[in-house]
Design a protein around this motif. Sequence first.
Motif, PDB file in Angstrom:
ATOM      1  N   ILE A 141       9.234  -8.601  -6.223  1.00  0.00           N
ATOM      2  CA  ILE A 141       8.133  -9.427  -5.732  1.00  0.00           C
ATOM      3  C   ILE A 141       7.214  -9.674  -6.925  1.00  0.00           C
ATOM      4  CG2 ILE A 141       6.192  -9.556  -4.121  1.00  0.00           C
ATOM      5  CD1 ILE A 141       7.665  -7.541  -2.352  1.00  0.00           C
ATOM      6  N   LYS A 142       6.995 -10.927  -7.273  1.00  0.00           N
ATOM      7  CA  LYS A 142       6.420 -11.255  -8.566  1.00  0.00           C
ATOM      8  C   LYS A 142       4.953 -10.871  -8.755  1.00  0.00           C
ATOM      9  CE  LYS A 142      10.277 -12.792 -10.139  1.00  0.00           C
ATOM     10  NZ  LYS A 142      11.027 -11.941 -11.084  1.00  0.00           N
ATOM     11  N   THR A 143       4.065 -11.324  -7.881  1.00  0.00           N
ATOM     12  CA  THR A 143       2.647 -11.161  -8.195  1.00  0.00           C
ATOM     13  C   THR A 143       1.788 -10.606  -7.063  1.00  0.00           C
ATOM     14  OG1 THR A 143       2.175 -13.453  -7.553  1.00  0.00           O
ATOM     15  CG2 THR A 143       2.682 -13.042  -9.869  1.00  0.00           C
ATOM     16  N   CYS A 144       2.375 -10.083  -6.001  1.00  0.00           N
ATOM     17  CA  CYS A 144       1.527  -9.581  -4.916  1.00  0.00           C
ATOM     18  C   CYS A 144       0.773  -8.337  -5.374  1.00  0.00           C
ATOM     19  CB  CYS A 144       2.367  -9.283  -3.674  1.00  0.00           C
ATOM     20  SG  CYS A 144       3.049  -7.625  -3.592  1.00  0.00           S
ATOM     21  N   PRO A 145      -0.448  -8.093  -4.854  1.00  0.00           N
ATOM     22  CA  PRO A 145      -1.185  -6.894  -5.226  1.00  0.00           C
ATOM     23  C   PRO A 145      -0.519  -5.631  -4.688  1.00  0.00           C
ATOM     24  CG  PRO A 145      -2.312  -8.044  -3.462  1.00  0.00           C
ATOM     25  CD  PRO A 145      -1.191  -8.938  -3.900  1.00  0.00           C
ATOM     26  N   ALA A 146      -0.681  -4.556  -5.421  1.00  0.00           N
ATOM     27  CA  ALA A 146      -0.142  -3.254  -5.003  1.00  0.00           C
ATOM     28  C   ALA A 146      -1.183  -2.193  -5.306  1.00  0.00           C
ATOM     29  CB  ALA A 146       1.156  -2.948  -5.745  1.00  0.00           C
ATOM     30  N   LEU A 147      -1.400  -1.315  -4.348  1.00  0.00           N
ATOM     31  CA  LEU A 147      -2.368  -0.243  -4.567  1.00  0.00           C
ATOM     32  C   LEU A 147      -1.833   1.069  -4.025  1.00  0.00           C
ATOM     33  CD1 LEU A 147      -4.112   0.536  -1.731  1.00  0.00           C
ATOM     34  CD2 LEU A 147      -4.903  -1.797  -2.103  1.00  0.00           C
ATOM     35  N   ASP A 148      -2.338   2.159  -4.579  1.00  0.00           N
ATOM     36  CA  ASP A 148      -1.918   3.501  -4.164  1.00  0.00           C
ATOM     37  C   ASP A 148      -3.065   4.220  -3.467  1.00  0.00           C
ATOM     38  OD1 ASP A 148       0.741   4.746  -6.114  1.00  0.00           O
ATOM     39  OD2 ASP A 148       0.103   2.662  -6.053  1.00  0.00           O
ATOM     40  N   VAL A 149      -2.728   4.965  -2.426  1.00  0.00           N
ATOM     41  CA  VAL A 149      -3.699   5.740  -1.661  1.00  0.00           C
ATOM     42  C   VAL A 149      -3.423   7.216  -1.901  1.00  0.00           C
ATOM     43  CG1 VAL A 149      -4.499   6.340   0.653  1.00  0.00           C
ATOM     44  CG2 VAL A 149      -3.947   3.960   0.108  1.00  0.00           C
ATOM     45  N   PRO A 194       1.575   4.215 -14.230  1.00  0.00           N
ATOM     46  CA  PRO A 194       0.961   3.556 -13.082  1.00  0.00           C
ATOM     47  C   PRO A 194       1.465   4.149 -11.769  1.00  0.00           C
ATOM     48  CG  PRO A 194       2.743   2.204 -13.881  1.00  0.00           C
ATOM     49  CD  PRO A 194       2.614   3.355 -14.850  1.00  0.00           C
ATOM     50  N   GLY A 195       0.894   3.668 -10.658  1.00  0.00           N
ATOM     51  CA  GLY A 195       1.235   4.202  -9.354  1.00  0.00           C
ATOM     52  C   GLY A 195       2.552   3.684  -8.812  1.00  0.00           C
ATOM     53  N   CYS A 196       2.976   4.282  -7.703  1.00  0.00           N
ATOM     54  CA  CYS A 196       4.261   3.917  -7.094  1.00  0.00           C
ATOM     55  C   CYS A 196       4.244   2.508  -6.500  1.00  0.00           C
ATOM     56  CB  CYS A 196       4.619   4.920  -5.998  1.00  0.00           C
ATOM     57  SG  CYS A 196       5.054   6.565  -6.610  1.00  0.00           S
ATOM     58  N   VAL A 208       0.864  -1.176   0.000  1.00  0.00           N
ATOM     59  CA  VAL A 208       0.000   0.000   0.000  1.00  0.00           C
ATOM     60  C   VAL A 208       0.903   1.230   0.000  1.00  0.00           C
ATOM     61  CG1 VAL A 208      -1.827   1.255   1.179  1.00  0.00           C
ATOM     62  CG2 VAL A 208      -1.766  -1.256   1.315  1.00  0.00           C
ATOM     63  N   PHE A 209       0.787   2.061  -1.014  1.00  0.00           N
ATOM     64  CA  PHE A 209       1.669   3.211  -1.174  1.00  0.00           C
ATOM     65  C   PHE A 209       0.853   4.502  -1.125  1.00  0.00           C
ATOM     66  CE2 PHE A 209       6.069   4.139  -2.723  1.00  0.00           C
ATOM     67  CZ  PHE A 209       5.983   5.516  -2.696  1.00  0.00           C
ATOM     68  N   ALA A 210       1.141   5.351  -0.139  1.00  0.00           N
ATOM     69  CA  ALA A 210       0.433   6.621   0.015  1.00  0.00           C
ATOM     70  C   ALA A 210       1.308   7.774  -0.465  1.00  0.00           C
ATOM     71  CB  ALA A 210       0.047   6.838   1.478  1.00  0.00           C
ATOM     72  N   THR A 211       0.785   8.569  -1.384  1.00  0.00           N
ATOM     73  CA  THR A 211       1.523   9.735  -1.879  1.00  0.00           C
ATOM     74  C   THR A 211       0.592  10.661  -2.645  1.00  0.00           C
ATOM     75  OG1 THR A 211       3.473  10.476  -3.115  1.00  0.00           O
ATOM     76  CG2 THR A 211       2.183   8.696  -4.089  1.00  0.00           C
ATOM     77  N   SER A 242      -5.024   1.827   7.803  1.00  0.00           N
ATOM     78  CA  SER A 242      -6.371   1.301   7.989  1.00  0.00           C
ATOM     79  C   SER A 242      -6.688   0.222   6.951  1.00  0.00           C
ATOM     80  CB  SER A 242      -7.399   2.430   7.881  1.00  0.00           C
ATOM     81  OG  SER A 242      -8.709   1.939   8.040  1.00  0.00           O
ATOM     82  N   VAL A 243      -6.312   0.461   5.707  1.00  0.00           N
ATOM     83  CA  VAL A 243      -6.516  -0.525   4.639  1.00  0.00           C
ATOM     84  C   VAL A 243      -5.756  -1.815   4.956  1.00  0.00           C
ATOM     85  CG1 VAL A 243      -6.042  -1.046   2.220  1.00  0.00           C
ATOM     86  CG2 VAL A 243      -6.995   1.178   2.841  1.00  0.00           C
ATOM     87  N   ALA A 244      -4.487  -1.663   5.309  1.00  0.00           N
ATOM     88  CA  ALA A 244      -3.659  -2.837   5.620  1.00  0.00           C
ATOM     89  C   ALA A 244      -4.218  -3.608   6.812  1.00  0.00           C
ATOM     90  CB  ALA A 244      -2.227  -2.383   5.914  1.00  0.00           C
ATOM     91  N   ASP A 245      -4.638  -2.869   7.825  1.00  0.00           N
ATOM     92  CA  ASP A 245      -5.195  -3.479   9.034  1.00  0.00           C
ATOM     93  C   ASP A 245      -6.414  -4.336   8.705  1.00  0.00           C
ATOM     94  OD1 ASP A 245      -5.625  -3.857  11.874  1.00  0.00           O
ATOM     95  OD2 ASP A 245      -7.185  -2.326  11.750  1.00  0.00           O
TER      96      ASP A 245
END
Length: 334
Positions: free
Chosen positions: A103-111, A91-93, A80-83, A123-126
């Motif tokens: 890291i091959k296939t783990c999901p990644a999202l930007d906040v 695409p996002g950071c 989870v990347f916040a910026t 909060s998202v990670a929790d």
Amino acid sequence: MYTSKIIGLGKFVPEHVVTNEDLSKVMDTSDEWIQERTGIKERRHIKKGDGNSTAIMGLKAARLAIERAKIDKDDIELIVFATLSPDYYFPGCGVQIQKELDIKTCPALDVRNQCSGFVYGLSVADQFIKTGMYKNVLVIGSENHSGGLDMTNRSRHVSVIFGDGAGAAILGRSDDESGILSSHLHSEGEYIDELSLRGPSTEKWVPEIIAENSQEDIPYFPKMNGQVVFKHAVSRFSQVIEEGLKFNNLTKEDIDMFIPHQANLRISQFIQKKLGLKDDQVLNNIEKYGNTTAASIPIALTEAWEEGRIKKGDLVVMAAFGSGFTWGSVIIRW
């Protein structure tokens, strides 16, 4: 239901220090003026050629957090990347970090919640850990403000505030009573224009801006209504902290360490006084780094931990307020 806790922390700030005196050479300001209104003495800026960017600073903080968490990078199941200052429009950071960590296939999202970004990210990670979906989550807050600031008198009241840097946390499952007790998030879009950066955007692309060739009311520099922001910040900070404490049947007397978003020293001091906290119960580092937006809480949290100011069993309260307006708090039993 599982409980999540922070198992590793890291931070990174550029080496290049920009003092208030440095800024006074390029705009009509002074060390006294800046300190009186913000509490800031200096900030860190990326310097051309130093190899840093929003993603790269986040990567450096993340690697340190992973090392301290004593896990392998392949144990990370979500990023989870916040910026507010990504390297690319898209695409996002988050995916940049995934690529650099291999890291091959783990999901990644930007906040994209600006000053509240790291609180929202935690909060998202929790939630993902609580539901059992993931075991280890990497949360990053990183900002490169310096490249997008108007270093002229036109924006002197805004540009003196911001600095660059990154912080990161690894969240894992807790095997005892420690961990994140709750998080509380809010927004109020009515005030969207009081602190904003409107372009470039799909509303006004770069070619249009260049074609206009106008130096008046440039939309691609940050603007801020300082009085409105301050008024709402002190109110929302207090409300969301009280909300978190009440939810967990706690009081302000239970707080061992308060880590506020480093927006303005005056705001932090106001909230500290209202909570009745001593100086050693609050981590303020805005005088060294300025406002690093989504990076400010993880940088401050990392410093508090590195300095031994947080110990097992302590109640740690984090709160942020910023553009949107958005605000939130996280209550942790360390």
